[in-house]
Design an enzyme around this catalytic site. Structure first.
Site: not given
Ligand code: ADP
Ligand code: SF4
Length: 670
Positions: A13, A152, A155, A248
């Protein structure tokens, strides 16, 4: 399709997303220019039922979103890199605050953000619709020019992962229950995507192979492994990591470079497809080892590419010392969590490529190179000096201390913060290479010294000091009762160590700063064997570090070290070794034995020199002084990233009569 090298900027991001597409395009293009073979977007929402407002991610809700992303692909392709897009449906991670659509998930339950919202469990029609949305978004991604399209599941932020996880997926139909059933949707969407765009685009899968939750979650030696095995040859590329984001993107305070290797290394032994992984890789030696050991095919990086967008080119050119290594502080992550455009401690130009026209490697020469004196060699002073010297100015930097780095030098000696020293080391090394820079330590300058030097432009980067009067967020007046207490500030401990604390009894740390420092000092002091009480008016230890993804690790660490945490209490009184603290809601008083009280509340600029120079402004002309400016903490105390930014901005604006306005695209149409 082939990448030009093994440097792969994985999706991350920027806070620039769909609202600031030009800024995002320029940022991504700069990474491609810096040599990243693949440059990815941030997560890109595929549908209004995946609306992460107020966070600002990319969008491919409909065809109107294509031009914004085409800016990104054009910008990336201009430099020969491949452009990747990370499609996402946020599932139960999003509350759809803008679109007001119902959040979707496999089964009943709450969304996993804080909103008081529950999920609409998806029926088979919803699942069919979701597959179509994903397919449509993939087609739009292809139209926008992307080379790699992600499916995806990571997360703890994506619908596809929520279907995989039995703690969320309680379905009894063909999409729930057994491993194969929970895998079904993921498998279908990979196939859908390949069918839709696989003729020209590569389909990448991003999968979290471990959640660090043990049996409560996915692990790399159980279902994390089995998913890769079941789908081994399905995608064109595997991008594997840990989940959630706090695992992560671990900070250097809590993990070393390559911290994901033991979880992700197995993937390559199962698939013949290329594998990319991350682990805050900044050292070329480590990167080579990881490739040679057959753990990864491509070195994935988000933060190292933010701290130094030109890392690949520097390696290619053998300029290893020039790499500006990420310090693992997560200010970049915090920017996103706080819904603002990206910031970085090491790279003040990130996010400013378009709106301010700042390039990470080039800074225009001064039209009229003058001489500059920088007083203070902390992050602000060193960054200002470097920018000015690169612009061709003659630069003198003087610091009163016997080491460079100011607060960074001191703080990097605290537990877990050694990597922060890179803020100083990189700048100092760069300055030492330049012929037009003079560096002086042990040089405390007075106003008279400065008037004598006759240097036209002066920047005061003399930093800030911690207050000892309790003034902070909770108490906005100095607390008179503190006069009788053995009060210390972080400056005392940072300069003299824990020997300044009384060894006769408990140390109370009062934190009203609410970021990292009080907790790191608590760690240091507890490790030195003191009995530590941590009092804070906040509900948890270091609440702002929720944004850097460190809060729960920090609270856990302090608990494990035996630090007694007293949340929601403020200072109330002090008498004969007893500190009174009062509940911030009820006012109820607790008495705490306290032999040393360490106040971490707020700071004041160390601007005596500025005041003295201002008092002598009538003498400036005779001394040939044209300007005196304050930068960094000396102007307004802030985080290290702000000091670096302030120093950089000073250097960029040198010689300008008026500061140019930042370009805005809030109301612009693409
Ligand atoms: P910033 O974060 O704004 O860069 P720091 O506190 O990290 O600020 O650094 C300020 C530096 O300025 C310190 O290294 C300190 O020794 C130095 N300094 C402060 N006052 C003077 C002075 N009068 N002369 C020279 N150096 C000074
Ligand atoms: Fe690295 Fe910190 Fe910059 Fe993020 S903000 S890229 S963690 S140096």
């Amino acid at each position: 399709m082939q990448t030009q090298n093994r440097f792969y900027q994985v999706p991350h991001c920027t806070g620039l997303g769909h609202r600031y597409p030009r800024a995002d395009a320029q940022l991504r293009g700069t990474k491609a220019e810096g040599g990243w073979g693949v440059v990815s977007t941030q997560e890109t929402e595929i549908h209004p039922s995946s609306d992460i407002t107020p966070s600002n991610q990319a969008r491919l809700w409909d065809d109107n979103d294509i031009p914004a992303l085409q800016l990104v692909t054009d910008s990336v392709h201009q430099h020969g890199a491949l452009a990747a897009v990370q499609l996402v449906h946020g599932g139960l991670h999003v509350a759809n605050r803008y679109s007001r659509q119902l959040p979707l998930g496999p089964s009943h339950g709450s969304v996993n953000c804080d909103d008081p919202v529950q999920i609409k469990p998806m029926d088979l029609a919803d699942i069919r619709a979701f597959r179509q949305w994903h397919k449509d978004a993939a087609v739009r991604a292809k139209q926008a020019g992307f080379d790699i399209v992600y499916v995806y599941a990571g997360h703890n932020m994506t619908l596809l992962q929520h279907f995989l996880l039995s703690r969320y997926n309680k379905r009894t139909d063909e999409y729930g229950g057994s491993f194969e059933n929970r895998l079904r949707l993921f498998r279908e969407v990979i196939t859908d995507t390949k069918d839709a765009i696989g003729d020209t685009c590569a389909v990448a899968v991003r999968l979290a192979v471990d959640e660090l939750l043990g049996e409560r979650g996915l692990t790399h030696n159980a279902e994390g492994h089995d998913i890769v095995e079941a789908l081994a040859e399905e995608p064109d590329l595997w991008d594997v990591n840990l989940s959630g984001w706090e695992n992560d993107s671990q900070t250097s305070r809590y993990s070393e470079e390559g911290f994901q290797e033991s979880y992700t290394a197995f993937v390559k032994s199962i698939t013949s497809k290329p594998v990319v992984g991350v682990g805050r890789y900044t050292s070329p030696d480590t990167m080579v080892r990881v490739i040679k050991q057959g753990q990864l095919d491509l070195i994935g990086a988000a933060r190292p590419s933010i701290a130094d967008p030109f890392l690949p080119n520097k390696i290619d050119e053998g300029r290893i010392e020039d790499i500006r290594e990420c310090i693992g502080c997560n200010i970049c992550v915090a920017s996103d969590n706080a819904c603002m455009p990206i910031r970085c401690t090491q790279n003040p130009t990130i996010g400013e490529e378009w709106r301010r026209g700042w390039h990470p490697e080039y800074i225009p020469a001064l039209r009229d190179p003058a001489s500059y004196l920088i007083v203070g060699g902390g992050p602000a002073g060193l960054e200002a000096a470097l920018g000015l010297a690169r612009r061709g100015a003659q630069v003198i930097v003087a610091d009163a201390a016997s080491e460079w780095g100011g607060r960074v030098a001191r703080e990097s000696r605290l537990p877990g913060l050694a990597a922060w020293g890179r803020v100083r080391d990189w700048r100092l090394f760069q300055l030492q290479q330049l012929p037009n820079v003079e560096l002086y330590l042990d040089s405390r300058l007075s106003a008279d010294d400065i008037l004598e030097y006759k240097i036209p432009d002066i920047a005061l980067a003399s930093g800030a000091i911690w207050r000892n009067d309790g003034h902070g967020r909770q108490h906005t007046e100095p607390l008179a009762f503190l006069d009788t207490a053995n009060v210390l500030t972080p400056d005392d401990v940072l300069t003299k160590g824990t020997s300044v604390l009384s060894s006769d009894g408990p140390v109370v740390i009062y934190d009203d700063d609410r970021f990292y420092l009080a907790s790191v000092l608590a760690e240091l002091i507890a490790q030195a064997g003191f009995d530590v009480q941590f009092v804070t008016p906040a509900p948890v230890v270091s609440p702002w570090s929720i944004n850097t993804l460190e809060q729960s690790r920090t609270q856990k660490r302090l608990i494990e070290l035996g630090v007694k945490i007293v949340p929601l209490y403020a200072l109330h009184g002090f008498q004969q070794g007893i500190l009174d603290v009062a509940c911030v809601y009820s006012g109820q008083v607790r008495k705490l034995p306290c032999n040393s009280l360490l106040l971490v509340t707020s700071r004041l600029p160390q601007d005596t020199l500025w005041q003295e120079l201002s008092a002598k402004s009538n003498n400036w002309q005779d001394a040939g002084i044209q300007s005196v400016s304050r930068i960094g903490d000396c102007l307004a105390p802030g985080i290290i990233a702000d000091a670096v930014f302030s120093g950089h901005q000073f250097a960029r604006l040198a010689g300008e009569v008026t500061a140019p306005l930042i370009k805005r695209e809030d109301f612009a149409r693409v």
